[in-house]
Each structure stands twice: as C-alpha cells, then as structure tokens.
Design an enzyme around this catalytic site. Structure first.
Site, PDB file in Angstrom:
ATOM      1  N   SER A 190       0.798  -1.228   0.000  1.00 20.89           N
ATOM      2  CA  SER A 190       0.000   0.000   0.000  1.00 20.89           C
ATOM      3  C   SER A 190       0.827   1.273   0.000  1.00 20.89           C
ATOM      4  CB  SER A 190      -0.947   0.007   1.196  1.00 20.89           C
ATOM      5  OG  SER A 190      -0.219  -0.083   2.398  1.00 20.89           O
ATOM      6  N   HIS A 218      -5.449  -3.925  -2.145  1.00 23.71           N
ATOM      7  CA  HIS A 218      -5.114  -2.892  -3.134  1.00 23.71           C
ATOM      8  C   HIS A 218      -4.966  -3.494  -4.535  1.00 23.71           C
ATOM      9  CE1 HIS A 218      -4.595   0.653  -0.566  1.00 23.71           C
ATOM     10  NE2 HIS A 218      -4.177  -0.180   0.361  1.00 23.71           N
ATOM     11  N   LYS A 249     -12.454  -0.643  -0.952  1.00 20.16           N
ATOM     12  CA  LYS A 249     -11.605   0.159  -1.841  1.00 20.16           C
ATOM     13  C   LYS A 249     -12.205   0.129  -3.260  1.00 20.16           C
ATOM     14  CE  LYS A 249      -7.537  -0.803   1.035  1.00 20.16           C
ATOM     15  NZ  LYS A 249      -7.848   0.209   2.052  1.00 20.16           N
TER      16      LYS A 249
END
Lengths: 415, 84
Positions: A190, A218, A249
C-alpha cells in the site's frame, strides 16, 4: 476510576506531543459524494472548496456509481438497514450467501466468508489456521492489520526482507521443522505500490511445502487482465491458498471484507474466527451494493482498462515533469519527498492548487521515506490528471525538487 | 566475550534488516528502532533470535522499543536475563 486530573493531563500532554512532533492528523471534511471531484471544507469553518481527489482508494470510481447507489437503495428497501446480530445467530440473509458465491467465482477460489472489514479478516485468519508448532513467514512491509492479526496467533513469527526471495527461501529452510508454514504477503504494497512476486512465492511455497496467504486489498477488482487480483496478474490462480481482501476500496468503497480460498480453511473460519463469531453482520445495504459491483466488473473490464491507461499516463507525465516517483505499474504512485515537513508543506500547497493529496511520514512509512501517496482512479479524466501534474510541477518548482533525486532532496531538506 | 556478542548481534541486524547496498553502518550505539533500521514488527524476530540464541525468555513488557534501540541497550537487556 474517574476521569481524574491526572488522567486528563496525561491525555492532553500526549496530544500536545503529537502536535509538537508534527504528526497530528487533521481531518478534511468532504461535503459531497466520494468522487474524482469533491467539495471540501478545510480547516473546519473555512470556505468550501472544489478539489480533485488524488488520494482515495476509489480505484474503479464505483464509490458513488449510480447503479451501485441504486442497488444499495434496493437492498435497504428489501432487506432493511441492519441485522442486529452476528452471522451464526440470526444475521445471515440470502444475499450474504449470494455475495460470498459471487466473490468465490470472481476470485477463482473454492469458497468465501464475509467479514465486517478486511482488517477483521486479517485479525481472524492466522489464529484460525495456525498454532504454536507452526510458522508465519511474512514480508516485512505487510499492512498493519496483518501484523495485528499475526500478533493474535500463537504461531512463531518470521519475516523476510521486502520482496527478497532469497531471504524468504532462507526462512523456509530455517523453519523446516514446523508443522505448517504460511507465507504472508500483500498483493500490492500500500505504501510503495509495488507488487509481491507472487509467481516466485508460489514456486518457493511448493518447493518447501508451505501455504500462501495474500492480502489483495489494493488489487481486487483491477490488477490482472480481468481485475481478479495479483494471482491473476502472475498467472497463479489456484496456487494461492488464502486471499483476504476488502470491499472498501475498488469494490464499492463502503466497508466489508472477506477470506477467500481453500474450502476447509473458510469452513473453519465459520466455526472459530472471532471477528466472525462476535462482530455484527455486514449490513444488507453494503451486501446489495457489493453484489452489483461484482456484476458490473464481471460484465466488462472497461473501468479497469481505463484505470490502467490513466495510471500509465500519470506516471509518464510525472516522470517527465521531474518528480521523483516510485517506479511501478499500479495506481498507487508515491511522490518521494523524504522529509516529513516537506511532505506536509507540499500537500498543503497542492490543496491550495485544488488537488487533494496527503503527506505520509514516520511511523506510517520508515524514517527518511516521507512521501505523498497519490492514487489514480478510473473516475479521473485526462484533464484531471493534467491539472494534478501541473500543480505538482508548480509546487515542485517552488521547493526546487524537480529533476532531483533522493540524495539531493535530503541534502536540501534533511531526512 | 561481550565484544563477540555485540558483533554477533550487529552481524545479525545487518544480515536480517539491511539491504546489501543500503550504505547504512551499524555499530553498538547506532539507533535501531528510532532510525527505522528495525521496525516494531521486525523487533519481534530480533527478540526471538536473542531468546533462541541465549536460551532465555524476555518478558513482553520488557521488550520495549527503548530496550531494543541500540546494541548497547540490548546488551543491558541480555545481562539482566542471562544472570542465572
């Protein structure tokens, strides 16, 4: 005990020290839906400002997508607001099962179990899978929630230098006597935005009879040709034993997470994972919207492809402008500044230029590694990216960092 | 003897936590935690290494970032737990 003067002055002093060290986190108030273009009030009471958002995890731009919002409304209308319970008591609806099935199919695994967040999935998985005769062998740069999860497990902890396969192999040799070994890594890291070498990790795991766990928070939705994640990118689907990931996300951006992988491990989570047993069920509104998100990104890779194009364009322009960015291919693009105060000053000036970015510094990243972490979205248009690059160029010139690399920037500003 | 132990710890830190081309030098007073050479996560493996090497158990409440912040500090910790 009362909230005594002693306690009060201790907490006040702690806060004062955080401020004095320049580490105080200030919130900015977004007064619009999450998107590429947002209205922000900062500081509190200041006039509202329209800025371009370059630091959200909204990779696919689905946080406020009309069809996702509609699905959330439908979920609210048809299944209610909350479950008022945990899953195994009376907190499971048909749509929870439906979403778990869709995630399993999308990620190409055997089974999936939902958690209130990926942080809770990571808090659960190690304790469920491993005991004191086992070993956790982790990349040193994994997400903090994985570190917290590992601390809850009785298994022995080993770590290897970031993405260093020779060091990982040493650790695998060192732990030959353990009953089970689990190699643990982020799919995309990240802070640096680099990819774990998942193909090499799987090869080593097979050579040394170890399991592999990847946190793909991610990556899920946009890494790999069809956005399945790092296991798709490295062509190792079916060779990763456990994937944890988030719905918070790219996959809609609200909340929720999951453990997806081998059926036996997922089944055991349903029996023993503490955040599953003692935490409230993911709300129906989130589940309904997430089902829509999986449908949208299963039907077409249009958003993922646009994100890839945007990322490439931004990386090229920033490099050409002379900013020191970490090389890579993911939409996490760290602009390296090395000095914490410089990172904060640049972020503040960028806000003045209409670009919302945040400085990251110790202890979030290592000492001397301060940076601004920019994140690209499929919601960005080329003109948004051009405006961000122009702002970075203007602010970079002000601080005389254009064309300068690590040593020169440190020589000017210190670490 | 204590010089040998210091060297052994320094060698371990270099091997485990530093990249070969990092250019960082480590001696007995180098700040390990506050300089970021050893992060709080890696400190767990350093503690485990010391416990295994010296057949001791360092209580968690004694394994503070301060206690691990230099090889000299680690030596003090070792003295305390290798007494017996």
């Amino acid at each position: 005990m009362a909230y005594s003067e002693k306690a009060k002055s201790f907490y006040d002093d702690t806060l004062k020290n955080i401020r004095q060290d320049g580490l105080f986190k200030e919130e900015r108030f977004i007064e619009s839906p999450q998107a590429a273009n947002i209205k922000v009030e900062f500081p509190l009471g200041a006039q509202q400002k329209q800025v371009l958002n370059f630091c959200a995890n909204n990779y696919l731009g689905l946080s406020s997508h009309p069809e996702v919002v509609k699905a959330a409304h439908d979920g609210l209308d048809s299944r209610g607001y909350g479950m008022s319970s945990v899953r195994f008591i009376c907190g499971t609806q048909d749509i929870h099962h439906e979403l778990e099935d869709k995630l399993t199919k999308f990620l190409g695994t055997e089974d999936t179990i939902l958690f209130p967040s990926c942080m809770e999935a990571n808090a659960a998985i190690f304790e469920v899978m491993l005991d004191k005769e086992d070993a956790m062998i982790s990349d040193r740069l994994v997400h903090a929630s994985i570190v917290d999860g590992m601390r809850l497990s009785k298994a022995q902890l080993f770590n290897y230098k970031h993405n260093n396969m020779a060091h990982l192999e040493e650790k695998l040799q060192e732990t030959q006597n353990c009953r089970f070994r689990l190699i643990i890594t982020d799919g995309v890291f990240s802070m640096d935005g680099d990819l774990a070498k998942l193909d090499e990790i799987c090869n080593l795991a097979e050579k040394y009879d170890a399991m592999v766990m990847v946190d793909d928070s991610h990556a899920s939705g946009f890494i790999g040709k069809t956005g399945r994640g790092t296991h798709e990118h490295f062509n190792v689907m079916g060779r990763v034993d456990v994937i944890t990931t988030t719905l918070g996300k790219a996959l809609g951006g609200a909340t929720g997470g999951c453990v997806s992988g081998r059926k036996g491990i997922v089944d055991l989570c349903r029996q023993r994972a503490r955040p599953y047993l003692f935490s409230n069920t993911v709300p129906p509104v989130v589940v309904a919207a997430s089902i829509k998100v999986i449908d949208l990104i299963s039907d077409t890779t249009e958003r993922r492809d646009k994100l890839e194009r945007n990322t490439k364009y931004f990386r090229e322009k920033m490099t050409k402008a002379g900013l020191d960015i970490k090389e890579g291919e993911t939409p996490i693009v760290p602009v390296m500044l090395y000095n914490a105060k410089l990172a904060q000053d640049v972020a503040r000036d960028m806000y003045t230029e209409g670009i919302y970015v945040i400085g990251f510094f110790f202890p979030v990243v290592a000492q001397g590694q301060a940076r601004i972490r920019t994140q690209i979205s499929a919601d960005h248009e080329i003109e948004h990216i051009d405006k961000a690059v122009a702002a970075f160029t203007k602010v970079g010139a002000k601080y005389n960092i254009l064309g300068k690399k690590r040593d020169e920037i440190i020589a000017m500003y210190g670490m | 003897m204590s010089e040998d132990i210091k060297k052994m710890i320094i060698d371990y830190i270099k091997k485990e936590y530093l990249e070969e081309d990092s250019g960082v030098t480590v001696n007995e007073s180098t700040k390990l935690i506050s300089s970021g050479i050893v992060d709080s996560f890696s400190m767990v493996s350093l503690k485990m290494f010391l416990e295994k090497k010296f057949s001791i158990k360092i209580p968690d409440d004694k394994a503070t970032p301060e206690a691990f912040d230099s090889v000299n500090n680690i030596m003090n910790l070792l003295k305390e737990y290798t007494k017996s």
